[in-house]
Design a protein around this motif. Structure first.
Motif, PDB file in Angstrom:
ATOM      1  N   GLU A  16       0.840  -1.196   0.000  1.00 26.46           N
ATOM      2  CA  GLU A  16       0.000   0.000   0.000  1.00 26.46           C
ATOM      3  C   GLU A  16       0.876   1.247   0.000  1.00 26.46           C
ATOM      4  OE1 GLU A  16      -2.697  -0.108   3.257  1.00 26.46           O
ATOM      5  OE2 GLU A  16      -3.732  -1.920   2.565  1.00 26.46           O
ATOM      6  N   PHE A  17       0.321   2.320  -0.530  1.00 25.88           N
ATOM      7  CA  PHE A  17       1.014   3.612  -0.532  1.00 25.88           C
ATOM      8  C   PHE A  17      -0.029   4.699  -0.377  1.00 25.88           C
ATOM      9  CE2 PHE A  17       3.281   6.964  -3.303  1.00 25.88           C
ATOM     10  CZ  PHE A  17       3.822   7.571  -2.177  1.00 25.88           C
ATOM     11  N   ASP A  18      -0.023   5.339   0.787  1.00 24.46           N
ATOM     12  CA  ASP A  18      -0.990   6.400   1.079  1.00 24.46           C
ATOM     13  C   ASP A  18      -0.356   7.742   0.746  1.00 24.46           C
ATOM     14  OD1 ASP A  18      -2.791   8.218   2.027  1.00 24.46           O
ATOM     15  OD2 ASP A  18      -2.995   7.337   4.020  1.00 24.46           O
ATOM     16  N   PRO A  19      -0.761   8.386  -0.342  1.00 25.16           N
ATOM     17  CA  PRO A  19      -0.132   9.657  -0.736  1.00 25.16           C
ATOM     18  C   PRO A  19      -0.398  10.805   0.222  1.00 25.16           C
ATOM     19  CG  PRO A  19      -2.060   9.247  -2.071  1.00 25.16           C
ATOM     20  CD  PRO A  19      -1.853   8.007  -1.249  1.00 25.16           C
ATOM     21  N   ASP A  20      -1.373  10.640   1.109  1.00 23.30           N
ATOM     22  CA  ASP A  20      -1.688  11.709   2.056  1.00 23.30           C
ATOM     23  C   ASP A  20      -0.849  11.631   3.329  1.00 23.30           C
ATOM     24  OD1 ASP A  20      -3.689  12.785   0.421  1.00 23.30           O
ATOM     25  OD2 ASP A  20      -5.140  11.311   1.131  1.00 23.30           O
ATOM     26  N   HIS A  21      -0.054  10.585   3.448  1.00 17.57           N
ATOM     27  CA  HIS A  21       0.785  10.433   4.637  1.00 17.57           C
ATOM     28  C   HIS A  21       2.209  10.080   4.204  1.00 17.57           C
ATOM     29  CE1 HIS A  21      -3.295   9.934   6.276  1.00 17.57           C
ATOM     30  NE2 HIS A  21      -2.782  10.426   7.392  1.00 17.57           N
ATOM     31  N   THR A  22       2.875  11.078   3.658  1.00 13.63           N
ATOM     32  CA  THR A  22       4.257  10.913   3.223  1.00 13.63           C
ATOM     33  C   THR A  22       5.158  11.816   4.062  1.00 13.63           C
ATOM     34  OG1 THR A  22       3.917  12.607   1.514  1.00 13.63           O
ATOM     35  CG2 THR A  22       3.637  10.295   0.856  1.00 13.63           C
ATOM     36  N   PRO A  23       6.426  11.443   4.229  1.00 13.46           N
ATOM     37  CA  PRO A  23       7.335  12.259   5.055  1.00 13.46           C
ATOM     38  C   PRO A  23       7.676  13.593   4.406  1.00 13.46           C
ATOM     39  CG  PRO A  23       8.507  10.433   4.050  1.00 13.46           C
ATOM     40  CD  PRO A  23       7.050  10.207   3.765  1.00 13.46           C
ATOM     41  N   GLU A  24       8.360  14.430   5.153  1.00 12.59           N
ATOM     42  CA  GLU A  24       8.682  15.787   4.707  1.00 12.59           C
ATOM     43  C   GLU A  24       9.630  15.809   3.524  1.00 12.59           C
ATOM     44  OE1 GLU A  24       7.870  18.926   6.069  1.00 12.59           O
ATOM     45  OE2 GLU A  24       6.353  17.978   7.320  1.00 12.59           O
ATOM     46  N   THR A  25      10.568  14.852   3.470  1.00 11.11           N
ATOM     47  CA  THR A  25      11.582  14.864   2.422  1.00 11.11           C
ATOM     48  C   THR A  25      11.530  13.579   1.605  1.00 11.11           C
ATOM     49  OG1 THR A  25      13.345  13.795   3.704  1.00 11.11           O
ATOM     50  CG2 THR A  25      13.052  16.192   3.986  1.00 11.11           C
ATOM     51  N   PRO A  26      11.951  13.638   0.343  1.00  8.54           N
ATOM     52  CA  PRO A  26      11.967  12.426  -0.476  1.00  8.54           C
ATOM     53  C   PRO A  26      12.990  11.408   0.007  1.00  8.54           C
ATOM     54  CG  PRO A  26      13.020  14.236  -1.638  1.00  8.54           C
ATOM     55  CD  PRO A  26      12.381  14.823  -0.421  1.00  8.54           C
ATOM     56  N   GLU A  27      14.057  11.882   0.638  1.00  5.41           N
ATOM     57  CA  GLU A  27      15.065  10.951   1.141  1.00  5.41           C
ATOM     58  C   GLU A  27      14.461   9.995   2.164  1.00  5.41           C
ATOM     59  OE1 GLU A  27      17.151  14.545  -0.395  1.00  5.41           O
ATOM     60  OE2 GLU A  27      15.524  14.236   1.043  1.00  5.41           O
ATOM     61  N   GLU A  28      13.612  10.516   3.034  1.00  3.51           N
ATOM     62  CA  GLU A  28      12.992   9.664   4.051  1.00  3.51           C
ATOM     63  C   GLU A  28      12.129   8.585   3.424  1.00  3.51           C
ATOM     64  OE1 GLU A  28      11.435  11.844   7.707  1.00  3.51           O
ATOM     65  OE2 GLU A  28      11.720  13.513   6.316  1.00  3.51           O
ATOM     66  N   LEU A  29      11.305   8.985   2.459  1.00  2.00           N
ATOM     67  CA  LEU A  29      10.420   8.013   1.815  1.00  2.00           C
ATOM     68  C   LEU A  29      11.233   7.013   0.997  1.00  2.00           C
ATOM     69  CD1 LEU A  29       7.647   6.955   1.172  1.00  2.00           C
ATOM     70  CD2 LEU A  29       7.412   8.711  -0.600  1.00  2.00           C
ATOM     71  N   PHE A  30      12.239   7.490   0.293  1.00  2.00           N
ATOM     72  CA  PHE A  30      13.042   6.581  -0.515  1.00  2.00           C
ATOM     73  C   PHE A  30      13.724   5.527   0.346  1.00  2.00           C
ATOM     74  CE2 PHE A  30      17.121   5.233  -2.196  1.00  2.00           C
ATOM     75  CZ  PHE A  30      16.718   4.640  -3.375  1.00  2.00           C
ATOM     76  N   LEU A  31      14.323   5.935   1.444  1.00  2.00           N
ATOM     77  CA  LEU A  31      15.026   4.978   2.285  1.00  2.00           C
ATOM     78  C   LEU A  31      14.066   3.951   2.870  1.00  2.00           C
ATOM     79  CD1 LEU A  31      17.564   7.365   4.061  1.00  2.00           C
ATOM     80  CD2 LEU A  31      18.057   5.639   2.310  1.00  2.00           C
ATOM     81  N   ALA A  32      12.843   4.359   3.165  1.00  2.00           N
ATOM     82  CA  ALA A  32      11.835   3.406   3.639  1.00  2.00           C
ATOM     83  C   ALA A  32      11.494   2.405   2.531  1.00  2.00           C
ATOM     84  CB  ALA A  32      10.587   4.147   4.102  1.00  2.00           C
ATOM     85  N   TRP A  33      11.304   2.907   1.311  1.00  2.00           N
ATOM     86  CA  TRP A  33      11.005   2.022   0.178  1.00  2.00           C
ATOM     87  C   TRP A  33      12.183   1.110  -0.138  1.00  2.00           C
ATOM     88  CZ3 TRP A  33       7.709   3.860  -4.525  1.00  2.00           C
ATOM     89  CH2 TRP A  33       6.418   4.215  -4.086  1.00  2.00           C
ATOM     90  N   LEU A  34      13.411   1.649  -0.084  1.00  2.00           N
ATOM     91  CA  LEU A  34      14.598   0.861  -0.374  1.00  2.00           C
ATOM     92  C   LEU A  34      14.748  -0.284   0.632  1.00  2.00           C
ATOM     93  CD1 LEU A  34      17.248   0.512  -2.015  1.00  2.00           C
ATOM     94  CD2 LEU A  34      18.327   2.030  -0.348  1.00  2.00           C
ATOM     95  N   THR A  35      14.565   0.037   1.909  1.00  2.00           N
ATOM     96  CA  THR A  35      14.661  -0.990   2.943  1.00  2.00           C
ATOM     97  C   THR A  35      13.624  -2.080   2.727  1.00  2.00           C
ATOM     98  OG1 THR A  35      15.502   0.627   4.538  1.00  2.00           O
ATOM     99  CG2 THR A  35      14.585  -1.419   5.419  1.00  2.00           C
ATOM    100  N   GLU A  36      12.409  -1.670   2.400  1.00  2.00           N
ATOM    101  CA  GLU A  36      11.336  -2.630   2.159  1.00  2.00           C
ATOM    102  C   GLU A  36      11.634  -3.473   0.922  1.00  2.00           C
ATOM    103  OE1 GLU A  36       7.441  -4.250   0.905  1.00  2.00           O
ATOM    104  OE2 GLU A  36       8.825  -2.981  -0.212  1.00  2.00           O
ATOM    105  N   ALA A  37      12.153  -2.849  -0.122  1.00  2.00           N
ATOM    106  CA  ALA A  37      12.488  -3.584  -1.345  1.00  2.00           C
ATOM    107  C   ALA A  37      13.576  -4.613  -1.090  1.00  2.00           C
ATOM    108  CB  ALA A  37      12.927  -2.613  -2.441  1.00  2.00           C
TER     109      ALA A  37
END
Length: 212
Positions: A16-37
């Motif tokens: 799932e990906f909720d676009p209304d609840h994303t972190p302040e910076t793209p780095e934070e979201l990317f690192l979360a996605w990278l870890t999950e991947a």
């Protein structure tokens, strides 16, 4: 010809990906996605680096992401390589991550700057000996007329690295892509894919939802 429409694109279960609840910076979201991947796919840190050649034509190849922080998204190569020369002439690039096992893609676009020489040297010395030797072989993308010459050059480079374990070539460079935009794409089986773009402005990052 094999029917290209017959192959599945993504697994039945997608995150799932909720676009209304994303972190302040793209780095934070990317690192979360990278870890999950990394829990589901091979080589999650493999990324397509796109540059522009001397004729203005796009050029692309897969490299390994080295780091992500507030300074930029880091990749590394020799400044004498084709991509190094292209970045010297036109310091703009794009990164594309694609994890089909998770139905996710991340696109990064921005300016490119070389890291400090000591940072580039540390990057090189952190590589395994075989990878360091490969960098010393040189001649990247040139025509190889005799495979025996590659064997000879590889042996000589391995010997050099063994005798000089703490030496990094001056041409080895860590490049920092400083993003102007970062886009996150999450596939959906109903084709209503979720796209969120972070766009840099003077006051900081602006987040916006995009049409699929």
């Amino acid at each position: 010809m094999v029917s290209l429409r017959g192959w599945p694109s993504f697994p039945e279960q997608l995150p799932e990906f909720d676009p209304d609840h994303t972190p302040e910076t793209p780095e934070e979201l990317f690192l979360a996605w990278l870890t999950e991947a990394g829990e589901h796919v091979l080589a999650p840190h493999a990324v397509t680096l796109s540059t522009v050649d001397a004729d203005g034509a796009p050029d692309a190849r897969v490299v390994i992401l080295k780091n992500v922080d507030e300074d930029g998204w880091a990749v590394a190569t020799s400044a004498e390589s084709p991509k190094g020369q292209q970045l010297a002439a036109n310091p703009r690039a794009a990164l594309t991550f694609f994890w089909p096992g998770r139905g996710r893609q991340v696109r990064v676009r921005g300016l490119v700057v070389p890291a400090a020489p000591e940072v580039s040297a540390a990057d090189f010395l952190a590589r395994p000996p075989a990878s360091r030797a490969e960098a010393y072989v040189g001649h990247q993308s040139e025509v190889l007329s005799d495979p025996a010459k590659l064997t000879e050059a590889a042996a000589a480079a391995a010997g050099w690295v063994a005798e000089n374990p703490d030496v990094a070539p001056e041409t080895w460079t860590r490049y920092l892509i400083q993003p102007e935009s970062v886009e996150f794409w999450q596939a959906s089986h109903d084709r209503q894919h979720v796209r969120v773009r972070y766009r840099r402005e003077a006051a900081g990052w602006v987040r916006e939802r995009l049409w699929p």
